[in-house]
Scaffold this motif. Structure first.
Motif, PDB file in Angstrom:
ATOM      1  N   MET A   1     113.326  27.262  76.098  1.00  0.00           N
ATOM      2  CA  MET A   1     113.333  28.927  76.443  1.00  0.00           C
ATOM      3  C   MET A   1     113.156  29.641  75.221  1.00  0.00           C
ATOM      4  O   MET A   1     113.831  29.461  74.315  1.00  0.00           O
ATOM      5  N   LEU A   2     112.259  30.334  75.155  1.00  0.00           N
ATOM      6  CA  LEU A   2     111.759  31.403  73.945  1.00  0.00           C
ATOM      7  C   LEU A   2     112.729  32.708  74.236  1.00  0.00           C
ATOM      8  O   LEU A   2     112.787  33.323  75.087  1.00  0.00           O
ATOM      9  N   GLU A   3     113.490  32.850  73.095  1.00  0.00           N
ATOM     10  CA  GLU A   3     114.344  34.142  72.867  1.00  0.00           C
ATOM     11  C   GLU A   3     113.423  35.442  72.260  1.00  0.00           C
ATOM     12  O   GLU A   3     113.188  34.960  70.850  1.00  0.00           O
ATOM     13  N   VAL A   4     113.040  36.186  72.827  1.00  0.00           N
ATOM     14  CA  VAL A   4     112.450  37.362  72.139  1.00  0.00           C
ATOM     15  C   VAL A   4     113.127  38.530  71.795  1.00  0.00           C
ATOM     16  O   VAL A   4     114.123  39.027  72.705  1.00  0.00           O
ATOM     17  N   ARG A   5     113.259  38.826  70.437  1.00  0.00           N
ATOM     18  CA  ARG A   5     114.045  39.856  69.980  1.00  0.00           C
ATOM     19  C   ARG A   5     113.734  40.500  68.691  1.00  0.00           C
ATOM     20  O   ARG A   5     112.559  39.856  68.066  1.00  0.00           O
ATOM     21  N   LYS A   6     114.310  41.569  68.084  1.00  0.00           N
ATOM     22  CA  LYS A   6     113.813  41.917  66.723  1.00  0.00           C
ATOM     23  C   LYS A   6     114.584  40.889  65.879  1.00  0.00           C
ATOM     24  O   LYS A   6     115.716  40.492  66.003  1.00  0.00           O
ATOM     25  N   ALA A   7     113.683  40.647  64.749  1.00  0.00           N
ATOM     26  CA  ALA A   7     114.142  39.722  63.663  1.00  0.00           C
ATOM     27  C   ALA A   7     115.382  40.613  63.218  1.00  0.00           C
ATOM     28  O   ALA A   7     115.590  41.761  62.825  1.00  0.00           O
ATOM     29  N   ARG A   8     116.600  39.738  62.533  1.00  0.00           N
ATOM     30  CA  ARG A   8     117.411  40.052  61.755  1.00  0.00           C
ATOM     31  C   ARG A   8     117.232  40.242  60.287  1.00  0.00           C
ATOM     32  O   ARG A   8     116.225  39.381  60.043  1.00  0.00           O
ATOM     33  N   ALA A   9     117.618  40.963  59.715  1.00  0.00           N
ATOM     34  CA  ALA A   9     117.556  41.006  57.952  1.00  0.00           C
ATOM     35  C   ALA A   9     117.715  39.640  57.372  1.00  0.00           C
ATOM     36  O   ALA A   9     117.039  39.480  56.389  1.00  0.00           O
ATOM     37  N   ASP A  10     118.562  38.744  57.759  1.00  0.00           N
ATOM     38  CA  ASP A  10     118.870  37.404  57.005  1.00  0.00           C
ATOM     39  C   ASP A  10     117.553  36.626  57.326  1.00  0.00           C
ATOM     40  O   ASP A  10     117.619  35.337  57.053  1.00  0.00           O
ATOM     41  N   GLU A  11     116.571  36.920  58.340  1.00  0.00           N
ATOM     42  CA  GLU A  11     115.471  36.211  58.707  1.00  0.00           C
ATOM     43  C   GLU A  11     114.306  36.175  58.029  1.00  0.00           C
ATOM     44  O   GLU A  11     113.143  35.600  58.370  1.00  0.00           O
ATOM     45  N   ILE A  12     114.264  37.120  56.922  1.00  0.00           N
ATOM     46  CA  ILE A  12     112.803  37.645  56.165  1.00  0.00           C
ATOM     47  C   ILE A  12     112.345  35.959  55.661  1.00  0.00           C
ATOM     48  O   ILE A  12     111.100  36.007  55.803  1.00  0.00           O
ATOM     49  N   ASP A  13     113.143  35.293  55.219  1.00  0.00           N
ATOM     50  CA  ASP A  13     112.280  34.041  54.713  1.00  0.00           C
ATOM     51  C   ASP A  13     111.659  33.240  55.743  1.00  0.00           C
ATOM     52  O   ASP A  13     110.607  32.692  55.666  1.00  0.00           O
ATOM     53  N   ALA A  14     112.377  33.204  57.007  1.00  0.00           N
ATOM     54  CA  ALA A  14     111.824  32.531  58.032  1.00  0.00           C
ATOM     55  C   ALA A  14     110.581  33.199  58.688  1.00  0.00           C
ATOM     56  O   ALA A  14     109.600  32.769  58.867  1.00  0.00           O
ATOM     57  N   VAL A  15     110.571  34.667  58.432  1.00  0.00           N
ATOM     58  CA  VAL A  15     109.370  35.438  59.021  1.00  0.00           C
ATOM     59  C   VAL A  15     108.499  35.148  57.903  1.00  0.00           C
ATOM     60  O   VAL A  15     107.062  34.632  58.369  1.00  0.00           O
ATOM     61  N   LEU A  16     108.536  35.094  56.681  1.00  0.00           N
ATOM     62  CA  LEU A  16     107.555  34.970  55.502  1.00  0.00           C
ATOM     63  C   LEU A  16     106.882  33.589  55.728  1.00  0.00           C
ATOM     64  O   LEU A  16     105.763  33.292  55.637  1.00  0.00           O
ATOM     65  N   ASP A  17     107.842  32.462  56.279  1.00  0.00           N
ATOM     66  CA  ASP A  17     107.447  31.139  56.371  1.00  0.00           C
ATOM     67  C   ASP A  17     106.524  30.960  57.665  1.00  0.00           C
ATOM     68  O   ASP A  17     105.405  30.359  57.633  1.00  0.00           O
ATOM     69  N   PHE A  18     106.721  31.767  58.537  1.00  0.00           N
ATOM     70  CA  PHE A  18     106.071  31.689  59.846  1.00  0.00           C
ATOM     71  C   PHE A  18     104.691  32.259  59.585  1.00  0.00           C
ATOM     72  O   PHE A  18     103.630  31.627  59.802  1.00  0.00           O
ATOM     73  N   TYR A  19     104.513  33.251  58.845  1.00  0.00           N
ATOM     74  CA  TYR A  19     102.937  33.656  58.651  1.00  0.00           C
ATOM     75  C   TYR A  19     102.377  33.023  57.475  1.00  0.00           C
ATOM     76  O   TYR A  19     101.003  32.874  57.990  1.00  0.00           O
ATOM     77  N   ALA A  20     103.070  32.283  56.747  1.00  0.00           N
ATOM     78  CA  ALA A  20     102.441  31.302  55.791  1.00  0.00           C
ATOM     79  C   ALA A  20     101.856  30.232  56.789  1.00  0.00           C
ATOM     80  O   ALA A  20     100.691  29.802  56.484  1.00  0.00           O
ATOM     81  N   LYS A  21     102.658  29.716  57.630  1.00  0.00           N
ATOM     82  CA  LYS A  21     101.985  28.666  58.278  1.00  0.00           C
ATOM     83  C   LYS A  21     101.057  28.987  59.317  1.00  0.00           C
ATOM     84  O   LYS A  21     100.180  28.239  59.666  1.00  0.00           O
ATOM     85  N   MET A  22     101.034  30.330  59.897  1.00  0.00           N
ATOM     86  CA  MET A  22      99.936  30.803  60.561  1.00  0.00           C
ATOM     87  C   MET A  22      98.471  30.765  59.667  1.00  0.00           C
ATOM     88  O   MET A  22      97.727  30.344  60.287  1.00  0.00           O
TER      89      MET A  22
END
Length: 175
Positions: A1-22
């Motif tokens: 199940m996909l949880e859709v929510r606002k990203a937390r401040a501690d997830e910035i590295d995961a967000v940067l990694d996500f877009y690098a993978k994209m």
């Protein structure tokens, strides 16, 4: 199940990694969105979106971010020329940017879940309309947007610093 929510401040590295993978996963494919490392989306743009509560993520438990997008109030130069159906002040307009699902998760409905969850978040944030642009050749994306209720507002010219003046299809969804 996909949880859709606002990203937390501690997830910035995961967000940067996500877009690098994209970027790595989409370059040179039929779905190349013309994003580039150290170009668009910039790390500063992504960091700011997370810090400002504008980054929406679709997270799979145990796997991390599978999809993401930014919803802010900033349309690119050219948005002002579109005859939008909803007349709303800028603070009530949400503009979708860098909407993406990792290629490994394509075909599982995560982009639709991301959009639908993003609509709920936008309503809760008091927005009255969502807008976006996409390349005319993005047939899959266009079909998704239209099936989620976005109205095709036609082809328009917008300016992106990394691409210059380009032709895009504009979409709008009253909330």
């Amino acid at each position: 199940m996909l949880e859709v929510r606002k990203a937390r401040a501690d997830e910035i590295d995961a967000v940067l990694d996500f877009y690098a993978k994209m970027i790595d996963g989409m370059q040179g494919t039929d779905f190349d969105v013309q994003w580039r490392h150290d170009g668009h989306p910039s790390k500063d743009f992504l960091r700011e979106a997370v810090a400002d509560g504008q980054m929406i993520v679709g997270v799979l438990e145990g796997e991390g971010i599978a999809s993401a997008m930014v919803v802010n109030h900033e349309g690119e130069p050219g948005y002002e020329a579109v005859p939008w159906s909803v007349d709303a002040p800028p603070e009530n307009v949400g503009v979708l940017h860098v909407v993406a699902t990792l290629p490994a998760y394509h075909g599982r409905g995560f982009a639709r879940q991301l959009l639908q969850g993003g609509m709920e978040i936008a309503r809760a944030d008091g927005l009255s309309v969502l807008r976006l642009d996409t390349f005319p050749y993005n047939v899959r994306g266009r079909g998704l947007y239209e099936s989620c209720g976005f109205a095709d507002k036609g082809e328009w010219t917008v300016y992106y610093p990394a691409l210059g003046d380009i032709q895009v299809i504009m979409y709008e969804l009253p909330l």
